[in-house]
Motif scaffolding. Structure first.
Motif, PDB file in Angstrom:
ATOM      1  N   MET A   1      77.176  22.601   3.481  1.00  0.00           N
ATOM      2  CA  MET A   1      76.477  23.265   4.553  1.00  0.00           C
ATOM      3  C   MET A   1      75.494  22.275   5.180  1.00  0.00           C
ATOM      4  O   MET A   1      74.753  21.599   4.474  1.00  0.00           O
ATOM      5  N   VAL A   2      75.491  22.193   6.485  1.00  0.00           N
ATOM      6  CA  VAL A   2      74.612  21.257   7.179  1.00  0.00           C
ATOM      7  C   VAL A   2      73.158  21.682   6.993  1.00  0.00           C
ATOM      8  O   VAL A   2      72.807  22.851   7.146  1.00  0.00           O
ATOM      9  N   PHE A   3      72.319  20.712   6.644  1.00  0.00           N
ATOM     10  CA  PHE A   3      70.895  20.922   6.433  1.00  0.00           C
ATOM     11  C   PHE A   3      70.151  20.226   7.575  1.00  0.00           C
ATOM     12  O   PHE A   3      70.442  19.072   7.892  1.00  0.00           O
ATOM     13  N   THR A   4      69.211  20.933   8.179  1.00  0.00           N
ATOM     14  CA  THR A   4      68.502  20.401   9.338  1.00  0.00           C
ATOM     15  C   THR A   4      66.998  20.480   9.133  1.00  0.00           C
ATOM     16  O   THR A   4      66.478  21.495   8.675  1.00  0.00           O
ATOM     17  N   LEU A   5      66.330  19.393   9.483  1.00  0.00           N
ATOM     18  CA  LEU A   5      64.871  19.375   9.536  1.00  0.00           C
ATOM     19  C   LEU A   5      64.462  19.315  10.996  1.00  0.00           C
ATOM     20  O   LEU A   5      65.047  18.562  11.782  1.00  0.00           O
ATOM     21  N   VAL A   6      63.446  20.072  11.344  1.00  0.00           N
ATOM     22  CA  VAL A   6      62.817  19.978  12.662  1.00  0.00           C
ATOM     23  C   VAL A   6      61.362  19.611  12.383  1.00  0.00           C
ATOM     24  O   VAL A   6      60.656  20.328  11.662  1.00  0.00           O
ATOM     25  N   VAL A   7      60.950  18.474  12.923  1.00  0.00           N
ATOM     26  CA  VAL A   7      59.612  17.950  12.653  1.00  0.00           C
ATOM     27  C   VAL A   7      58.841  17.890  13.970  1.00  0.00           C
ATOM     28  O   VAL A   7      59.323  17.313  14.948  1.00  0.00           O
ATOM     29  N   HIS A   8      57.652  18.477  13.974  1.00  0.00           N
ATOM     30  CA  HIS A   8      56.789  18.454  15.160  1.00  0.00           C
ATOM     31  C   HIS A   8      55.610  17.522  14.893  1.00  0.00           C
ATOM     32  O   HIS A   8      54.958  17.634  13.855  1.00  0.00           O
ATOM     33  N   LEU A   9      55.374  16.625  15.836  1.00  0.00           N
ATOM     34  CA  LEU A   9      54.244  15.701  15.770  1.00  0.00           C
ATOM     35  C   LEU A   9      53.423  15.881  17.036  1.00  0.00           C
ATOM     36  O   LEU A   9      53.986  16.112  18.116  1.00  0.00           O
ATOM     37  N   TYR A  10      52.108  15.744  16.920  1.00  0.00           N
ATOM     38  CA  TYR A  10      51.241  15.882  18.087  1.00  0.00           C
ATOM     39  C   TYR A  10      50.263  14.715  18.101  1.00  0.00           C
ATOM     40  O   TYR A  10      49.395  14.595  17.231  1.00  0.00           O
ATOM     41  N   ALA A  11      50.421  13.844  19.098  1.00  0.00           N
ATOM     42  CA  ALA A  11      49.653  12.604  19.190  1.00  0.00           C
ATOM     43  C   ALA A  11      48.199  12.856  19.583  1.00  0.00           C
ATOM     44  O   ALA A  11      47.871  13.844  20.240  1.00  0.00           O
ATOM     45  N   LYS A  12      47.341  11.927  19.213  1.00  0.00           N
ATOM     46  CA  LYS A  12      45.965  11.941  19.700  1.00  0.00           C
ATOM     47  C   LYS A  12      45.997  11.787  21.219  1.00  0.00           C
ATOM     48  O   LYS A  12      46.978  11.309  21.793  1.00  0.00           O
ATOM     49  N   ASP A  13      44.898  12.148  21.846  1.00  0.00           N
ATOM     50  CA  ASP A  13      44.833  12.202  23.303  1.00  0.00           C
ATOM     51  C   ASP A  13      44.488  10.840  23.917  1.00  0.00           C
ATOM     52  O   ASP A  13      43.454  10.685  24.573  1.00  0.00           O
ATOM     53  N   ASP A  14      45.343   9.855  23.663  1.00  0.00           N
ATOM     54  CA  ASP A  14      45.181   8.563  24.334  1.00  0.00           C
ATOM     55  C   ASP A  14      46.553   7.913  24.487  1.00  0.00           C
ATOM     56  O   ASP A  14      47.437   8.100  23.654  1.00  0.00           O
ATOM     57  N   GLU A  15      46.723   7.181  25.556  1.00  0.00           N
ATOM     58  CA  GLU A  15      48.028   6.612  25.885  1.00  0.00           C
ATOM     59  C   GLU A  15      48.508   5.643  24.808  1.00  0.00           C
ATOM     60  O   GLU A  15      49.705   5.549  24.549  1.00  0.00           O
ATOM     61  N   ALA A  16      47.594   4.933  24.160  1.00  0.00           N
ATOM     62  CA  ALA A  16      47.993   3.984  23.117  1.00  0.00           C
ATOM     63  C   ALA A  16      48.672   4.709  21.953  1.00  0.00           C
ATOM     64  O   ALA A  16      49.707   4.254  21.443  1.00  0.00           O
ATOM     65  N   SER A  17      48.114   5.833  21.525  1.00  0.00           N
ATOM     66  CA  SER A  17      48.713   6.605  20.425  1.00  0.00           C
ATOM     67  C   SER A  17      50.058   7.180  20.833  1.00  0.00           C
ATOM     68  O   SER A  17      51.032   7.120  20.084  1.00  0.00           O
ATOM     69  N   ILE A  18      50.114   7.740  22.037  1.00  0.00           N
ATOM     70  CA  ILE A  18      51.360   8.343  22.532  1.00  0.00           C
ATOM     71  C   ILE A  18      52.464   7.295  22.600  1.00  0.00           C
ATOM     72  O   ILE A  18      53.579   7.517  22.127  1.00  0.00           O
ATOM     73  N   SER A  19      52.152   6.145  23.156  1.00  0.00           N
ATOM     74  CA  SER A  19      53.136   5.072  23.297  1.00  0.00           C
ATOM     75  C   SER A  19      53.580   4.532  21.941  1.00  0.00           C
ATOM     76  O   SER A  19      54.768   4.289  21.713  1.00  0.00           O
ATOM     77  N   ALA A  20      52.618   4.349  21.034  1.00  0.00           N
ATOM     78  CA  ALA A  20      52.949   3.823  19.700  1.00  0.00           C
ATOM     79  C   ALA A  20      53.859   4.785  18.941  1.00  0.00           C
ATOM     80  O   ALA A  20      54.825   4.355  18.297  1.00  0.00           O
ATOM     81  N   ILE A  21      53.571   6.082  19.025  1.00  0.00           N
ATOM     82  CA  ILE A  21      54.421   7.072  18.350  1.00  0.00           C
ATOM     83  C   ILE A  21      55.805   7.083  18.975  1.00  0.00           C
ATOM     84  O   ILE A  21      56.814   7.080  18.274  1.00  0.00           O
ATOM     85  N   ARG A  22      55.875   7.079  20.299  1.00  0.00           N
ATOM     86  CA  ARG A  22      57.175   7.080  20.982  1.00  0.00           C
ATOM     87  C   ARG A  22      58.014   5.875  20.544  1.00  0.00           C
ATOM     88  O   ARG A  22      59.196   6.013  20.214  1.00  0.00           O
ATOM     89  N   ASN A  23      57.409   4.704  20.502  1.00  0.00           N
ATOM     90  CA  ASN A  23      58.135   3.488  20.109  1.00  0.00           C
ATOM     91  C   ASN A  23      58.567   3.530  18.653  1.00  0.00           C
ATOM     92  O   ASN A  23      59.687   3.124  18.316  1.00  0.00           O
ATOM     93  N   LYS A  24      57.694   4.018  17.771  1.00  0.00           N
ATOM     94  CA  LYS A  24      58.034   4.080  16.351  1.00  0.00           C
ATOM     95  C   LYS A  24      59.134   5.114  16.108  1.00  0.00           C
ATOM     96  O   LYS A  24      60.017   4.908  15.274  1.00  0.00           O
ATOM     97  N   LEU A  25      59.109   6.223  16.851  1.00  0.00           N
ATOM     98  CA  LEU A  25      60.164   7.220  16.719  1.00  0.00           C
ATOM     99  C   LEU A  25      61.504   6.671  17.191  1.00  0.00           C
ATOM    100  O   LEU A  25      62.542   6.946  16.571  1.00  0.00           O
ATOM    101  N   HIS A  26      61.482   5.897  18.251  1.00  0.00           N
ATOM    102  CA  HIS A  26      62.731   5.272  18.713  1.00  0.00           C
ATOM    103  C   HIS A  26      63.278   4.337  17.632  1.00  0.00           C
ATOM    104  O   HIS A  26      64.467   4.374  17.313  1.00  0.00           O
TER     105      HIS A  26
END
Length: 102
Positions: A1-26
């Motif tokens: 049976m297929v097992f699925t995880l859904v993970v929610h992340l919420y970045a700090k309110d600055d472009e550096a954090s948002i960009s770093a998370i986006r790049n690390k997730l990629h």
């Protein structure tokens, strides 16, 4: 049976954090999709709230999650991302429901 995880992340309110998370997730998506037992590993960013990210991880069975956690990148990812988050990540676990083929 297929097992699925859904993970929610919420970045700090600055472009550096948002960009770093986006790049690390990629980067993570390129690493984890190669793990044995991984069917797919998708990363999404909110269309209205750029601080919101979601990961959908699909495994051939729940026990395949052990391979994911044993990947050396797993610990690196957590150490890197945790200080960039506004709040702790949320992990939801699901078993996909088999149904009639369309």
């Amino acid at each position: 049976m297929v097992f699925t995880l859904v993970v929610h992340l919420y970045a700090k309110d600055d472009e550096a954090s948002i960009s770093a998370i986006r790049n690390k997730l990629h980067e993570a998506s390129q690493v984890y999709v190669k793990d044995q037992g991984t069917l797919s590993w998708f990363v999404m960013q909110g269309s209205e709230d750029k601080r919101a990210f979601t990961i959908v991880e699909r495994y051939d069975q729940e026990s395949s999650l052990h391979i994911h956690v044993a990947n050396p990148f797993y610990k690196e990812f957590g150490v890197f991302v945790r200080p960039l988050l506004e709040k702790p990540l949320e992990i939801l676990k699901f078993h996909e429901i088999d149904g009639p083929k369309l």
